[in-house]
Design an enzyme around this catalytic site. Sequence first.
Site, PDB file in Angstrom:
ATOM      1  N   TYR A   1       0.869  -1.170   0.000  1.00 55.83           N
ATOM      2  CA  TYR A   1       0.000   0.000   0.000  1.00 55.83           C
ATOM      3  C   TYR A   1       0.910   1.226   0.000  1.00 55.83           C
ATOM      4  O   TYR A   1       1.445   1.624   1.034  1.00 55.83           O
ATOM      5  CB  TYR A   1      -0.922  -0.017   1.215  1.00 55.83           C
ATOM      6  CG  TYR A   1      -1.799   1.207   1.335  1.00 55.83           C
ATOM      7  CD1 TYR A   1      -2.439   1.739   0.224  1.00 55.83           C
ATOM      8  CD2 TYR A   1      -1.989   1.845   2.562  1.00 55.83           C
ATOM      9  CE1 TYR A   1      -3.243   2.866   0.325  1.00 55.83           C
ATOM     10  CE2 TYR A   1      -2.788   2.962   2.673  1.00 55.83           C
ATOM     11  CZ  TYR A   1      -3.415   3.476   1.555  1.00 55.83           C
ATOM     12  OH  TYR A   1      -4.200   4.589   1.650  1.00 55.83           O
TER      13      TYR A   1
ATOM     14  N   ASP B   1      -1.874  -0.894  -4.300  1.00 55.60           N
ATOM     15  CA  ASP B   1      -2.316   0.462  -4.617  1.00 55.60           C
ATOM     16  C   ASP B   1      -1.085   1.354  -4.670  1.00 55.60           C
ATOM     17  O   ASP B   1      -0.521   1.707  -3.645  1.00 55.60           O
ATOM     18  CB  ASP B   1      -3.297   0.922  -3.532  1.00 55.60           C
ATOM     19  CG  ASP B   1      -3.773   2.351  -3.739  1.00 55.60           C
ATOM     20  OD1 ASP B   1      -3.361   2.994  -4.727  1.00 55.60           O
ATOM     21  OD2 ASP B   1      -4.562   2.832  -2.895  1.00 55.60           O
TER      22      ASP B   1
ATOM     23  N   HIS C   1     -12.199   1.131  -4.537  1.00 56.19           N
ATOM     24  CA  HIS C   1     -11.341   0.460  -5.511  1.00 56.19           C
ATOM     25  C   HIS C   1     -12.027  -0.830  -5.948  1.00 56.19           C
ATOM     26  O   HIS C   1     -12.879  -1.368  -5.230  1.00 56.19           O
ATOM     27  CB  HIS C   1      -9.999   0.064  -4.892  1.00 56.19           C
ATOM     28  CG  HIS C   1      -9.125   1.209  -4.494  1.00 56.19           C
ATOM     29  ND1 HIS C   1      -7.932   1.492  -5.131  1.00 56.19           N
ATOM     30  CD2 HIS C   1      -9.237   2.126  -3.497  1.00 56.19           C
ATOM     31  CE1 HIS C   1      -7.357   2.539  -4.553  1.00 56.19           C
ATOM     32  NE2 HIS C   1      -8.131   2.937  -3.561  1.00 56.19           N
TER      33      HIS C   1
END
Length: 255
Positions: free
Chosen positions: A108, A148, A246
Amino acid sequence: MKLISWNVNGLRAVTRNGFIDQVKKLDADIICLQETKLQNEQIPEEILRLTDYHQYWNFAQRKGYSGVATFSRQEPAKIERELGIEKFDSEGRVLITHYDSFVLFNVYFPNGQRDHGRVAYKLEFYAELLKMANALRDAGNKVIITGDFNTAHREIDLKNPKSNQKTSGFLPEERAWIDRYLQEGWIDTFRHFYPQLKDQYTWWSYRFNARQRNIGWRIDYFMNSENLLPHLKQAFILPEVMGSDHCPLGIELAF
């Protein structure tokens, strides 16, 4: 093998919105989750009952923030949760699982923030993670970086590139780091198969009916080392899977 990555933007919330059913439908061998936003004692019981998967977690020190988890049918030989830099490791941003066939980074990446207050932190994180991934690849490993990335690479990767030139997530210095990964031999797997395909996004704002209107950004990636290309069979995005701002994305590998 099917690998899935999904920023769930709060695992407890998405569990209340059908996450368990989605996991069963996805039928993936490995599922990488980002932004779990919980601590060990807050993992929902339904998640712990997913006994088809070995579960590995990295929690942020700050409650309700960041965090990653990797669910894997195959037990990895080794698990790492650190880059070795406290200001990054305290935020629970990385899980590295070592398998016989490849090493998998579930990441992340930091958000640069609207006021750009964390852009420098974000770019330093990009640099340190690339250094670690390159070292593993250069030692002869096949390596996957997924998660991400919090950056849309090119104009094709977001709906409104002109109006977002000064927005974190599409700043020139952020985009340059995606260039850097590609220049250093990493493959954006989705663009490998679909170099010119438009309107393909993985994140939509909760505001302005953005998802219904498909006003989105492609900020989630599977980046593979070049030595995995012979094994890469497909890359895909699953915008129909709801529950988060998402959607999941994935790749298929054959060994």
